[in-house]
Design a protein around this motif. Structure first.
Motif, PDB file in Angstrom:
ATOM      1  N   ILE A  66     -38.370   4.579  -0.164  1.00  0.00           N
ATOM      2  CA  ILE A  66     -39.076   5.592  -0.822  1.00  0.00           C
ATOM      3  C   ILE A  66     -38.519   5.663  -1.997  1.00  0.00           C
ATOM      4  O   ILE A  66     -39.054   5.798  -3.199  1.00  0.00           O
ATOM      5  CB  ILE A  66     -39.779   6.833  -0.044  1.00  0.00           C
ATOM      6  CG1 ILE A  66     -40.320   6.145   1.046  1.00  0.00           C
ATOM      7  CG2 ILE A  66     -40.526   7.650  -0.757  1.00  0.00           C
ATOM      8  CD1 ILE A  66     -42.078   5.958   0.641  1.00  0.00           C
ATOM      9  N   GLU A  67     -37.669   6.896  -1.813  1.00  0.00           N
ATOM     10  CA  GLU A  67     -36.721   7.662  -2.514  1.00  0.00           C
ATOM     11  C   GLU A  67     -35.568   6.911  -3.492  1.00  0.00           C
ATOM     12  O   GLU A  67     -34.704   5.323  -3.498  1.00  0.00           O
ATOM     13  CB  GLU A  67     -36.081   8.889  -2.939  1.00  0.00           C
ATOM     14  CG  GLU A  67     -35.022   7.868  -1.836  1.00  0.00           C
ATOM     15  CD  GLU A  67     -34.824   7.660  -0.648  1.00  0.00           C
ATOM     16  OE1 GLU A  67     -33.214   7.144  -0.188  1.00  0.00           O
ATOM     17  OE2 GLU A  67     -35.623   6.877   0.125  1.00  0.00           O
ATOM     18  N   GLU A  73     -41.400   1.028  -8.952  1.00  0.00           N
ATOM     19  CA  GLU A  73     -41.362   0.892  -7.711  1.00  0.00           C
ATOM     20  C   GLU A  73     -42.090   1.874  -6.989  1.00  0.00           C
ATOM     21  O   GLU A  73     -42.779   1.930  -6.157  1.00  0.00           O
ATOM     22  CB  GLU A  73     -39.976   0.333  -7.316  1.00  0.00           C
ATOM     23  CG  GLU A  73     -40.223   0.142  -6.243  1.00  0.00           C
ATOM     24  CD  GLU A  73     -40.456  -1.077  -4.617  1.00  0.00           C
ATOM     25  OE1 GLU A  73     -41.122  -1.527  -3.506  1.00  0.00           O
ATOM     26  OE2 GLU A  73     -40.895  -1.865  -5.562  1.00  0.00           O
ATOM     27  N   PHE A  74     -41.408   3.059  -7.500  1.00  0.00           N
ATOM     28  CA  PHE A  74     -41.474   4.496  -6.707  1.00  0.00           C
ATOM     29  C   PHE A  74     -43.384   4.856  -6.711  1.00  0.00           C
ATOM     30  O   PHE A  74     -43.864   5.471  -5.914  1.00  0.00           O
ATOM     31  CB  PHE A  74     -40.996   5.385  -7.663  1.00  0.00           C
ATOM     32  CG  PHE A  74     -41.834   6.418  -6.927  1.00  0.00           C
ATOM     33  CD1 PHE A  74     -40.395   6.721  -5.531  1.00  0.00           C
ATOM     34  CD2 PHE A  74     -41.765   7.747  -7.503  1.00  0.00           C
ATOM     35  CE1 PHE A  74     -41.160   8.670  -5.084  1.00  0.00           C
ATOM     36  CE2 PHE A  74     -42.460   9.166  -6.937  1.00  0.00           C
ATOM     37  CZ  PHE A  74     -42.603   9.429  -5.489  1.00  0.00           C
ATOM     38  N   ALA A  75     -44.528   4.260  -7.428  1.00  0.00           N
ATOM     39  CA  ALA A  75     -45.784   4.427  -7.888  1.00  0.00           C
ATOM     40  C   ALA A  75     -46.037   3.292  -6.724  1.00  0.00           C
ATOM     41  O   ALA A  75     -47.134   4.208  -6.479  1.00  0.00           O
ATOM     42  CB  ALA A  75     -46.295   3.765  -9.307  1.00  0.00           C
ATOM     43  N   ARG A  76     -45.863   2.185  -6.101  1.00  0.00           N
ATOM     44  CA  ARG A  76     -46.549   1.675  -5.550  1.00  0.00           C
ATOM     45  C   ARG A  76     -46.034   2.825  -3.532  1.00  0.00           C
ATOM     46  O   ARG A  76     -46.433   2.255  -3.147  1.00  0.00           O
ATOM     47  CB  ARG A  76     -45.431   0.181  -4.972  1.00  0.00           C
ATOM     48  CG  ARG A  76     -46.057  -1.079  -5.731  1.00  0.00           C
ATOM     49  CD  ARG A  76     -45.616  -2.406  -5.855  1.00  0.00           C
ATOM     50  NE  ARG A  76     -44.192  -2.605  -6.308  1.00  0.00           N
ATOM     51  CZ  ARG A  76     -44.430  -2.678  -8.068  1.00  0.00           C
ATOM     52  NH1 ARG A  76     -45.067  -2.920  -8.638  1.00  0.00           N
ATOM     53  NH2 ARG A  76     -42.662  -3.067  -7.403  1.00  0.00           N
ATOM     54  N   ASN A  77     -45.015   3.019  -4.052  1.00  0.00           N
ATOM     55  CA  ASN A  77     -44.133   4.154  -2.823  1.00  0.00           C
ATOM     56  C   ASN A  77     -45.035   5.285  -3.044  1.00  0.00           C
ATOM     57  O   ASN A  77     -45.907   5.210  -1.674  1.00  0.00           O
ATOM     58  CB  ASN A  77     -43.086   4.481  -3.044  1.00  0.00           C
ATOM     59  CG  ASN A  77     -42.092   2.934  -2.374  1.00  0.00           C
ATOM     60  OD1 ASN A  77     -42.447   2.270  -2.105  1.00  0.00           O
ATOM     61  ND2 ASN A  77     -40.838   3.941  -3.087  1.00  0.00           N
ATOM     62  N   LEU A  78     -45.706   5.879  -3.409  1.00  0.00           N
ATOM     63  CA  LEU A  78     -46.632   6.930  -3.498  1.00  0.00           C
ATOM     64  C   LEU A  78     -48.538   6.499  -2.811  1.00  0.00           C
ATOM     65  O   LEU A  78     -48.587   6.802  -1.683  1.00  0.00           O
ATOM     66  CB  LEU A  78     -46.602   7.559  -4.569  1.00  0.00           C
ATOM     67  CG  LEU A  78     -45.002   8.202  -5.321  1.00  0.00           C
ATOM     68  CD1 LEU A  78     -45.686   8.970  -6.452  1.00  0.00           C
ATOM     69  CD2 LEU A  78     -45.319   9.711  -4.201  1.00  0.00           C
ATOM     70  N   HIS A  83     -51.988   6.674   1.981  1.00  0.00           N
ATOM     71  CA  HIS A  83     -52.647   5.379   2.565  1.00  0.00           C
ATOM     72  C   HIS A  83     -52.488   5.983   3.951  1.00  0.00           C
ATOM     73  O   HIS A  83     -53.076   6.525   4.916  1.00  0.00           O
ATOM     74  CB  HIS A  83     -52.281   3.992   2.026  1.00  0.00           C
ATOM     75  CG  HIS A  83     -53.311   3.352   3.468  1.00  0.00           C
ATOM     76  ND1 HIS A  83     -54.389   2.812   3.705  1.00  0.00           N
ATOM     77  CD2 HIS A  83     -52.387   3.105   5.055  1.00  0.00           C
ATOM     78  CE1 HIS A  83     -55.009   2.263   4.707  1.00  0.00           C
ATOM     79  NE2 HIS A  83     -53.657   2.427   5.289  1.00  0.00           N
ATOM     80  N   LYS A  84     -51.135   6.497   4.255  1.00  0.00           N
ATOM     81  CA  LYS A  84     -50.416   7.146   4.968  1.00  0.00           C
ATOM     82  C   LYS A  84     -50.584   8.275   5.966  1.00  0.00           C
ATOM     83  O   LYS A  84     -50.354   8.161   7.557  1.00  0.00           O
ATOM     84  CB  LYS A  84     -48.849   6.288   5.539  1.00  0.00           C
ATOM     85  CG  LYS A  84     -48.599   5.093   5.425  1.00  0.00           C
ATOM     86  CD  LYS A  84     -49.051   4.056   7.202  1.00  0.00           C
ATOM     87  CE  LYS A  84     -48.480   2.513   6.885  1.00  0.00           C
ATOM     88  NZ  LYS A  84     -49.220   2.273   7.254  1.00  0.00           N
ATOM     89  N   LEU A 117     -38.144  11.828  -4.166  1.00  0.00           N
ATOM     90  CA  LEU A 117     -38.871  13.105  -2.634  1.00  0.00           C
ATOM     91  C   LEU A 117     -39.858  14.132  -2.824  1.00  0.00           C
ATOM     92  O   LEU A 117     -40.335  13.994  -2.076  1.00  0.00           O
ATOM     93  CB  LEU A 117     -37.641  13.189  -1.609  1.00  0.00           C
ATOM     94  CG  LEU A 117     -37.156  11.935  -1.648  1.00  0.00           C
ATOM     95  CD1 LEU A 117     -35.190  12.961  -0.261  1.00  0.00           C
ATOM     96  CD2 LEU A 117     -37.222  11.534  -0.002  1.00  0.00           C
ATOM     97  N   ARG A 118     -38.956  15.299  -3.997  1.00  0.00           N
ATOM     98  CA  ARG A 118     -40.429  16.415  -4.126  1.00  0.00           C
ATOM     99  C   ARG A 118     -41.591  16.034  -4.722  1.00  0.00           C
ATOM    100  O   ARG A 118     -42.565  16.402  -4.636  1.00  0.00           O
ATOM    101  CB  ARG A 118     -39.641  17.058  -5.814  1.00  0.00           C
ATOM    102  CG  ARG A 118     -40.598  18.173  -5.582  1.00  0.00           C
ATOM    103  CD  ARG A 118     -39.720  19.226  -7.042  1.00  0.00           C
ATOM    104  NE  ARG A 118     -38.380  19.268  -7.374  1.00  0.00           N
ATOM    105  CZ  ARG A 118     -37.160  18.397  -7.764  1.00  0.00           C
ATOM    106  NH1 ARG A 118     -38.344  17.723  -8.659  1.00  0.00           N
ATOM    107  NH2 ARG A 118     -36.306  18.928  -7.344  1.00  0.00           N
ATOM    108  N   ARG A 119     -41.627  14.962  -4.957  1.00  0.00           N
ATOM    109  CA  ARG A 119     -43.372  14.395  -5.357  1.00  0.00           C
ATOM    110  C   ARG A 119     -44.406  13.905  -4.045  1.00  0.00           C
ATOM    111  O   ARG A 119     -45.378  14.352  -4.604  1.00  0.00           O
ATOM    112  CB  ARG A 119     -43.393  12.925  -6.621  1.00  0.00           C
ATOM    113  CG  ARG A 119     -42.837  13.888  -8.193  1.00  0.00           C
ATOM    114  CD  ARG A 119     -42.822  12.811  -8.544  1.00  0.00           C
ATOM    115  NE  ARG A 119     -44.229  12.337  -9.110  1.00  0.00           N
ATOM    116  CZ  ARG A 119     -43.564  11.309 -10.340  1.00  0.00           C
ATOM    117  NH1 ARG A 119     -42.717  10.054 -10.284  1.00  0.00           N
ATOM    118  NH2 ARG A 119     -45.725  10.538 -10.085  1.00  0.00           N
ATOM    119  N   LEU A 120     -42.792  13.227  -3.746  1.00  0.00           N
ATOM    120  CA  LEU A 120     -43.732  12.684  -2.109  1.00  0.00           C
ATOM    121  C   LEU A 120     -44.019  13.764  -1.479  1.00  0.00           C
ATOM    122  O   LEU A 120     -45.280  13.592  -0.929  1.00  0.00           O
ATOM    123  CB  LEU A 120     -42.488  11.510  -1.687  1.00  0.00           C
ATOM    124  CG  LEU A 120     -43.037  11.207  -0.270  1.00  0.00           C
ATOM    125  CD1 LEU A 120     -44.033  10.063  -0.169  1.00  0.00           C
ATOM    126  CD2 LEU A 120     -41.331  11.200   1.113  1.00  0.00           C
TER     127      LEU A 120
END
Length: 607
Positions: A66-67, A73-78, A83-84, A117-120
């Protein structure tokens, strides 16, 4: 504390894993993503099934890579995380495990990792979810819990904390004292696994060789103590990747798992189950056989006498010195050949020993008992051996109203039989060797340590003509109870047709004289190759004629810095054979260096 287990620790389908965890007595589970993906049930149905079983879903895992990655790449991770998080709401899970990144896109930038990680965590909080960040021991840039905590601390978000995994921490040799510096409310989850010490790539070590706490060599107890002192009050959860567990029965594995957590909490001072009652000696060894005609002559040749018969069962007592062997012909049709089936342990508190066994999920076996029979409780070991907690001779001054008031001990159930005492030679049972199915070896070690209160010794590898075998001894402190656990047949082998036999080791103060008497009485001893004695002559110096005597009688020899060990074996009868041993000085081993010779000789006779 509450107990939990990751579904990856068990075999079978997700519903089978949930059922096994619930039946064993766990409070909750971690749902492994692959188990969910492979299930035909919807997340809602899985959540309902879990609740119906009385389980909570304590963690959903894992979310990877993720981080500390580029913005695109992070946009795709978010997007993936969003979804999860929706799926977790459907499932009913409120904590997600995020592993430190192993992605080739990840950069070594703690500030960027904290920001992302804060944004996540912002996104997770909107869904009522917490993020537990875990340092993988092989993480690309973050591989220690201290580093993971620094990033979480810098992110400073209420929905972001750390997950502490005992394997990742202890496998790297991290200082667990630092765990107490992490605020307890920021330790979101605690995952536990043990492992044997191995010189192996940490990823392969983790993926294939984890085991339950108490079955390996890592200080899982110390880590739990540190986390609790830090203020952690969440579940103790097992996450064990193990090739054997993935093939074993899920229900049995779950029981073994919960037993390990019970013992872990005891060792960490968190709970107080009934205290272990350490046995003080062997009361008897029982051999079941459909017909005594094969095994009785062996006992007679070894100097045993048939001294008594059970008053209500087809069981004979054979004795020599303090060694007692029961021959039980009430076996049914499933054990036609002589087999070692039960061990009686002298116990200072049989009722306490039984209560201990029950608290650790050991099955207490039903026993047909006549009104006048001694009250013997028995539990089943993982290999099926029955262990009886015994009092051989009850003291006359037993207080009225206590458990054994008026009892005469288990020997009071036997009526004396006419016999002629044989010449003295054997003094007592030195040890018993119990063959374990290969996939239950670690379970057996934990059982004998936790349930019976015996101390495990180092595991050793024995060279068999067809491969290496594991062996591990357990004993009480003074060595009056010794049990050698060895690996036996594979799951595809019928243990009554191809498994390794078990044996009883009998102590003597003069092995040479005892063997001579046994041979004269018709005993068949295991032949030892002449090459063994040539090698023995090269390794040790002996008194004139001593080695010739060993060669003549088939005696094996070992020595260490404390003393000497002489031993020899009878040929196998059915599924059991006997070992005669003489310990000199402080020798505390089992002649492991001679095991390959014995195994090769037994194979030669079998062929």
């Amino acid at each position: 504390m509450r107990t939990s287990i990751a579904t990856v620790s068990l075999s079978g389908t997700l519903t089978e894993k949930l059922t096994a965890a619930a039946r064993a007595g766990f409070d909750g589970v971690e749902i492994f993503e692959n188990d969910l993906i492979g299930s035909p049930l919807s997340p809602e149905e899985i959540g309902e099934r879990t609740a119906d079983l009385g389980l909570t879903i304590d963690l959903f895992q894992p979310m990877r890579d993720i981080e500390a990655v580029p913005a695109d790449e992070f946009a795709r991770n978010l997007r993936r995380a969003e979804h999860k998080f929706r799926l977790m709401r459907r499932l009913g899970a409120d904590t997600v495990l995020v592993c430190s990144s192993v992605s080739p896109y990840a950069v070594d930038d703690d500030a960027l990792a904290a920001e992302q990680l804060r944004r996540l965590a912002d996104l997770a909080q909107e869904s009522g979810i917490r993020v537990a960040y875990e340092a993988l021991a092989w993480g690309r840039h973050v591989s220690t819990y201290e580093h993971a905590w620094r990033i979480v601390e810098a992110a400073d978000h209420p929905a972001l904390g750390v997950c502490l995994d005992s394997f990742h921490i202890l496998a790297r040799g991290s200082d667990i004292a630092g765990i107490e510096d992490v605020p307890g409310d920021k330790i979101f989850f605690l995952q536990l696994a043990d492992a044997p010490q191995m010189s192996l790539d940490v990823l392969q070590w983790s993926r294939h060789h984890r085991c339950f706490p108490g079955q390996g060599d890592l200080d899982v107890t110390g880590l739990v103590r540190a986390a609790v002192r830090a203020g952690y009050d969440g579940p103790l959860s097992l996450e064990v990747f193990n090739d054997v567990f993935r093939q074993a029965d899920a229900g049995r594995t779950a029981v073994d798992a919960l037993r390990s957590l019970t013992l872990l909490q005891e060792s960490a001072g968190l709970t107080a189950p009934p205290a272990p009652v350490v046995p003080t000696g062997f009361a008897f060894v029982e051999i079941a056989t459909a017909d005594t005609a094969r095994i009785a002559p062996v006992l007679t040749a070894l100097g045993f006498s048939r001294t008594a018969r059970h008053s209500g069962k087809p069981v004979d007592l054979w004795e020599q010195g303090e060694a007692r062997i029961l021959l039980n012909t009430d076996t049914g049709s499933h054990r036609p050949e002589p087999s070692l089936t039960a061990v009686g342990l002298e116990s200072p508190d049989p009722a306490g020993a039984s209560a201990r066994a029950e608290s650790l999920l050991a099955p207490v076996l039903p026993r047909r008992r006549a009104p006048g029979d001694a009250p013997l409780d028995a539990v089943a070991a993982p290999d099926g051996t029955e262990f009886f907690f015994c009092v051989t001779d009850c003291p006359d001054d037993t207080e009225e109203g206590t458990e054994h008031a008026g009892d005469t001990g288990w020997t009071g159930d036997f009526a004396p039989a006419p016999h002629t005492p044989a010449p003295a030679g054997i003094t007592r049972v030195d040890h018993v060797a119990l063959t374990q199915p290969w996939h239950h070896f670690d379970e057996a070690t934990l059982f004998h340590r936790g349930v019976l209160g015996l101390r495990p010794h180092a595991s050793v590898d024995l060279a068999d003509p067809y491969g290496l075998l594991r062996s591990r001894a357990v004993s009480n402190e003074d060595g009056t109870v010794r049990i050698a656990l060895g690996v036996g047949a594979s799951p595809t082998q019928d243990p009554d047709r191809g498994g390794r036999p078990q044996h009883v080791a009998l102590a003597t103060d003069d092995l040479v004289a005892t063997v001579r008497r046994a041979l004269a009485a018709g005993a068949r001893m295991l032949p030892v190759p002449a090459n063994y004695y040539d090698d023995l002559a090269a390794r040790h110096e002996f008194a004139p004629g001593e080695l010739d005597t060993y060669r003549e009688l088939g005696i094996l020899y070992d020595r260490d810095g404390k003393g000497e060990f002489r031993h020899c074996y009878t040929v196998t009868t059915g599924r059991v054979f006997f070992e005669l041993v003489e310990r000199v000085g402080g020798y505390d081993g089992y002649g492991a260096t001679n095991a390959p010779v014995r195994l090769a000789a037994q194979h030669a006779l079998a062929d």
